[in-house]
Design an enzyme around this catalytic site. Structure first.
Site, mmCIF file in Angstrom:
data_model
loop_
_atom_site.group_PDB
_atom_site.id
_atom_site.type_symbol
_atom_site.label_atom_id
_atom_site.label_comp_id
_atom_site.label_asym_id
_atom_site.label_seq_id
_atom_site.Cartn_x
_atom_site.Cartn_y
_atom_site.Cartn_z
ATOM 1 N N TYR A 174 44.957 47.330 3.688
ATOM 2 C CA TYR A 174 45.167 47.007 2.267
ATOM 3 C C TYR A 174 44.243 47.740 1.308
ATOM 4 O O TYR A 174 44.216 47.449 0.113
ATOM 5 C CB TYR A 174 45.121 45.480 2.059
ATOM 6 C CG TYR A 174 46.229 44.812 2.848
ATOM 7 C CD1 TYR A 174 47.523 44.786 2.358
ATOM 8 C CD2 TYR A 174 45.989 44.262 4.115
ATOM 9 C CE1 TYR A 174 48.558 44.225 3.104
ATOM 10 C CE2 TYR A 174 47.012 43.699 4.856
ATOM 11 C CZ TYR A 174 48.291 43.690 4.342
ATOM 12 O OH TYR A 174 49.310 43.148 5.081
ATOM 13 N N ASP A 225 44.929 50.112 11.347
ATOM 14 C CA ASP A 225 46.337 49.776 11.093
ATOM 15 C C ASP A 225 47.180 51.046 11.067
ATOM 16 O O ASP A 225 46.719 52.139 11.430
ATOM 17 C CB ASP A 225 46.424 48.960 9.780
ATOM 18 C CG ASP A 225 47.526 47.912 9.808
ATOM 19 O OD1 ASP A 225 48.699 48.293 9.632
ATOM 20 O OD2 ASP A 225 47.213 46.718 10.016
ATOM 21 N N ASP A 226 48.406 50.904 10.633
ATOM 22 C CA ASP A 226 49.385 51.987 10.495
ATOM 23 C C ASP A 226 48.759 53.216 9.828
ATOM 24 O O ASP A 226 48.075 53.076 8.808
ATOM 25 C CB ASP A 226 50.533 51.420 9.637
ATOM 26 C CG ASP A 226 51.692 52.373 9.465
ATOM 27 O OD1 ASP A 226 51.680 53.451 10.080
ATOM 28 O OD2 ASP A 226 52.617 52.004 8.721
ATOM 29 N N LYS A 231 47.880 44.358 17.306
ATOM 30 C CA LYS A 231 48.754 43.799 16.259
ATOM 31 C C LYS A 231 50.131 44.421 16.467
ATOM 32 O O LYS A 231 50.301 45.632 16.267
ATOM 33 C CB LYS A 231 48.184 44.150 14.881
ATOM 34 C CG LYS A 231 49.076 43.746 13.700
ATOM 35 C CD LYS A 231 48.365 44.089 12.379
ATOM 36 C CE LYS A 231 49.211 43.782 11.152
ATOM 37 N NZ LYS A 231 48.519 44.168 9.889
ATOM 38 N N ASP A 287 53.709 44.886 15.327
ATOM 39 C CA ASP A 287 54.331 44.715 14.011
ATOM 40 C C ASP A 287 55.810 45.109 14.028
ATOM 41 O O ASP A 287 56.266 45.823 14.925
ATOM 42 C CB ASP A 287 53.566 45.574 12.993
ATOM 43 C CG ASP A 287 53.755 45.080 11.564
ATOM 44 O OD1 ASP A 287 54.508 44.118 11.358
ATOM 45 O OD2 ASP A 287 53.139 45.682 10.666
ATOM 46 N N CYS A 299 53.426 40.111 14.308
ATOM 47 C CA CYS A 299 53.576 40.402 12.880
ATOM 48 C C CYS A 299 55.015 40.870 12.647
ATOM 49 O O CYS A 299 55.609 41.483 13.532
ATOM 50 C CB CYS A 299 52.579 41.466 12.450
ATOM 51 S SG CYS A 299 52.510 41.728 10.661
ATOM 52 N N ARG A 310 50.964 36.333 12.224
ATOM 53 C CA ARG A 310 51.034 36.475 10.777
ATOM 54 C C ARG A 310 52.091 35.502 10.284
ATOM 55 O O ARG A 310 53.216 35.512 10.758
ATOM 56 C CB ARG A 310 51.428 37.897 10.417
ATOM 57 C CG ARG A 310 50.275 38.742 9.940
ATOM 58 C CD ARG A 310 49.749 38.397 8.576
ATOM 59 N NE ARG A 310 50.721 38.763 7.572
ATOM 60 C CZ ARG A 310 50.968 40.014 7.215
ATOM 61 N NH1 ARG A 310 50.305 41.021 7.748
ATOM 62 N NH2 ARG A 310 51.873 40.263 6.305
ATOM 63 N N ASP A 367 53.054 40.308 3.179
ATOM 64 C CA ASP A 367 51.847 41.087 2.938
ATOM 65 C C ASP A 367 51.175 40.684 1.628
ATOM 66 O O ASP A 367 51.847 40.499 0.619
ATOM 67 C CB ASP A 367 52.180 42.576 2.803
ATOM 68 C CG ASP A 367 52.553 43.221 4.116
ATOM 69 O OD1 ASP A 367 52.929 42.493 5.045
ATOM 70 O OD2 ASP A 367 52.478 44.463 4.186
HETATM 71 C C1 9PG Z 1 51.760 48.657 8.071
HETATM 72 C C2 9PG Z 1 51.922 47.283 7.457
HETATM 73 C C3 9PG Z 1 50.725 46.359 7.689
HETATM 74 C C4 9PG Z 1 51.067 44.961 7.216
HETATM 75 C C5 9PG Z 1 52.334 44.487 7.889
HETATM 76 C C6 9PG Z 1 53.461 45.457 7.578
HETATM 77 O O1 9PG Z 1 59.616 46.258 4.290
HETATM 78 N N1 9PG Z 1 58.731 47.098 4.413
HETATM 79 O O2 9PG Z 1 58.958 48.295 4.167
HETATM 80 C C7 9PG Z 1 57.453 46.699 4.886
HETATM 81 C C8 9PG Z 1 56.433 47.623 5.009
HETATM 82 C C9 9PG Z 1 55.185 47.222 5.453
HETATM 83 C C10 9PG Z 1 54.959 45.894 5.761
HETATM 84 C C11 9PG Z 1 55.965 44.979 5.643
HETATM 85 C C12 9PG Z 1 57.225 45.375 5.206
HETATM 86 O O3 9PG Z 1 53.718 45.473 6.206
HETATM 87 O O4 9PG Z 1 52.691 43.214 7.486
HETATM 88 O O5 9PG Z 1 50.010 44.064 7.522
HETATM 89 O O6 9PG Z 1 50.398 46.323 9.064
HETATM 90 O O7 9PG Z 1 53.114 46.745 8.036
HETATM 91 O O8 9PG Z 1 52.876 49.451 7.843
#
Ligand code: 9PG
Length: 579
Positions: free
Chosen positions: A242, A271-272, A381, A383, A425, A440, A444
């Protein structure tokens, strides 16, 4: 009246009645059919035989068998009953399908299920609901558990004990002034072989006027039945997302590690943004010259647990995994292309869905997890994991969407080992009790309270899932009852910086204090160089509170949401107030 049921005799409760009990079946590709059902007697409908047991140990137990001599694909099977006059101001506390879906109270007959807004593409519905179809007019849906209420007084809790075999959706609508409840087992097109019988998750119904009591009872019971992993230690940590988002570099991680010496972090989580391609988790891009081992080594050298984000069920079209093993991809519901697991601009658009029912994919997931653990990571994590429940055609067509998600998590758990902390997540909550250590439980956060009009990932009708601290606040309050009953809650990160953010100091504090009051994971997501003395003091206070609350939750009393039945949303967690 077709039957009389009571719930767990260990609870003090009134006895709810299931009046005019019917079974409703939706074979894949056909419309729903229904007929009355008598407990204890098999009911034949649409080639299926349904057995509902007489009241037994407080739960409605039921099973379905394919009575024919041919395979049969099933979308859904439901028990439907009349729950009496709707009364004044009927409301339903609705629990969302996955981590990011809202959990909050809605008004029956007034509020509309988001799926009825046809502006988003169908893929969006599939990401946010168990059943990707459009809800019936007037119907509100809740996943796993729901609370019926009149005004701010609860009336009835309805829940599925377990969710690993199939999702359980509670659908409620008002018909001629009376409440109709449909407790639905979602099969999502799974094939039932000839003569095969499946035991469905039992349904519990309880009367009480306090919604928290109903949700806590349901979670206690489900956690016990599914062997919830609730013993992980309290965790405080740091996460890159973040502040750095997908632009994170190895230098950023090292710089924050260098500043973190006297910060109370157990975990440091990348993270990503490190990966070369979605799906190729062992290979880093050129911002991470030391590779995943190098990062883990640096974190471990500082005495902390190394954590890593992956999206294990997705593969970018140009990833090594997708190009080397096209047969590992699920197939689209129709046509020859692979099935989509997620569309995400930041990653370049369409991401394919790995077929978690394919034993080779399960081996690959397990081997990847084992390799990440070998590389030094003991916190994973996982996701975007709803993606394994997205529509498609699979190597094993008998698995329900929930079983496909669970198969993927189980493979990763086998590879990672029992003592690695696994955080779900973007995860279907119901399928993963007993699998994950942490979950989670909200959308976000973002460096703003309310989502601005130009916020990324904003979807019409699904605005409450847009990254925004206010949206995370709602679920952190309303899902607080899950903490230490189903897993450790991860409310998402706190942000303590007062530069490079649109959060006011008040919002920074309100969010951090809510996380503390939830007793869940406390993860800081800032460039530590931007946090001033007041920010650091806030963290220390939050950690004291979070540890206290967590200890009480472990002993059986999770914190409670205030305003759980308020259609405007909750106002806080007991001890903390104020949206
Ligand atoms: C990394 C993030 C973080 C975050 C997660 C998740 O819909 N969307 O495009 C979308 C993008 C990112 C997202 C959720 C939805 O956040 O919750 O903590 O790890 O991925 O990409």
């Amino acid at each position: 009246m077709a039957g009389r049921y009571c719930v767990d005799s260990s609870y003090d409760h009134a006895v709810p009645e299931l009046a005019r009990l019917r079974v409703q079946v939706r074979p894949t590709g056909s419309s729903a059919v229904e007929m009355p059902v008598k407990p204890g007697r098999p009911t034949s409908i649409a080639g299926l035989e349904i057995v509902v047991d007489p009241a037994d140990a407080g739960a409605v137990r039921w099973s379905v068998a394919n009575a024919g001599d041919r395979d049969l694909d099933l979308d859904a099977i439901a028990l439907v009953w009349d729950a009496g006059a709707a009364g004044d101001d009927p409301r339903l506390f609705t629990n969302g399908y996955q981590s990011w879906t809202p959990a909050r109270t809605r008004r029956l007959g007034i509020d509309v299920d988001a799926s009825r807004d046809l502006r988003p593409i169908p893929l969006v519905r599939a990401a946010f609901h168990a059943d990707p179809g459009v809800a019936e007019p007037g119907e509100l849906r809740s996943e796993q558990v729901a609370v019926l209420a009149n005004g701010d007084r609860a009336r009835l809790g309805i829940g599925f004990v377990g969710g690993a075999a199939h999702a359980g959706t509670v659908r409620v609508r008002v018909v001629d002034g009376r409440l109709e409840i449909a407790a639905t087992a979602w099969f999502g097109g799974a094939t039932l072989r000839s003569s095969e019988r499946r035991v469905l998750h039992p349904i519990v119904i309880e009367e009480h006027d306090d919604p928290s009591v109903l949700l806590e009872h349901w979670a206690d019971r489900t956690g016990r039945a599914e062997h919830a992993r609730v013993d992980a230690p309290f965790l405080a940590g740091w996460c890159s997302w973040y502040h750095y988002f997908e632009h994170v570099t190895e230098r950023d991680i090292l710089a924050n590690l260098a500043l973190a010496d006297d910060w109370p972090f157990d975990v440091f989580q990348l993270d990503d943004g490190f990966q070369r391609a979605i799906g190729d988790w062992m290979q880093t891009n050129d911002r991470f010259p030391s590779g995943i081992e190098g990062v883990a080594g640096a974190i471990r050298a500082s005495g902390r647990t190394a954590g890593l984000w992956i999206a294990p069920f997705l593969a970018a079209p140009d990833s090594d995994v997708a190009t080397a093993h096209p047969e590992w991809l699920a197939r689209a519901p129709e046509g020859d292309s692979p099935a989509i697991g997620m569309y995400h601009d930041v990653w370049g658009g369409v991401m394919w869905q790995l077929d978690t029912t394919n034993p080779e994919v399960a081996d690959h997931l397990g081997a990847t997890a084992a390799a990440l653990v070998d590389a030094g990571y003991r916190y994973l994590k996982l996701d975007f994991t709803f993606s394994a429940s997205m529509p498609g055609r699979f190597a094993d067509p008998t698995l329900t969407p929930a079983e496909r998600v669970r198969a993927g998590y189980d493979a990763i758990r086998r590879g990672a080992g029992d003592d690695v902390f696994i955080l779900g997540c973007g995860a279907p909550l119901g399928a993963l009790v007993g699998s994950v250590d942490g979950m989670r439980i909200g959308p976000d956060v973002a460096p703003w309270w309310e989502a601005p009009a130009d916020a990324p990932e904003r979807q019409p009708a699904y605005e409450e899932t847009t990254p925004a601290t206010k949206h995370a606040f709602v679920n952190t309050c309303t899902r607080s009852f899950m903490h230490r009953r189903l897993w450790s809650n991860d409310p998402d990160c706190i942000m303590l910086r007062n530069r490079e953010t649109r959060l006011s100091r008040e919002s920074v504090a309100r969010w951090a204090e809510t996380v503390g009051a939830s007793g869940g994971l406390v993860l800081v997501s800032d460039d530590l160089a931007l946090i001033d003395t007041a920010g650091r003091q806030l963290l220390d206070q939050v950690l004291v509170r979070a540890r206290e609350v967590d200890a009480v939750a472990r002993a059986g009393s999770s914190p409670r949401a205030q305003g759980l039945l308020d259609p405007e949303g909750p106002s806080g967690i007991s001890g903390v107030s104020g949206v």
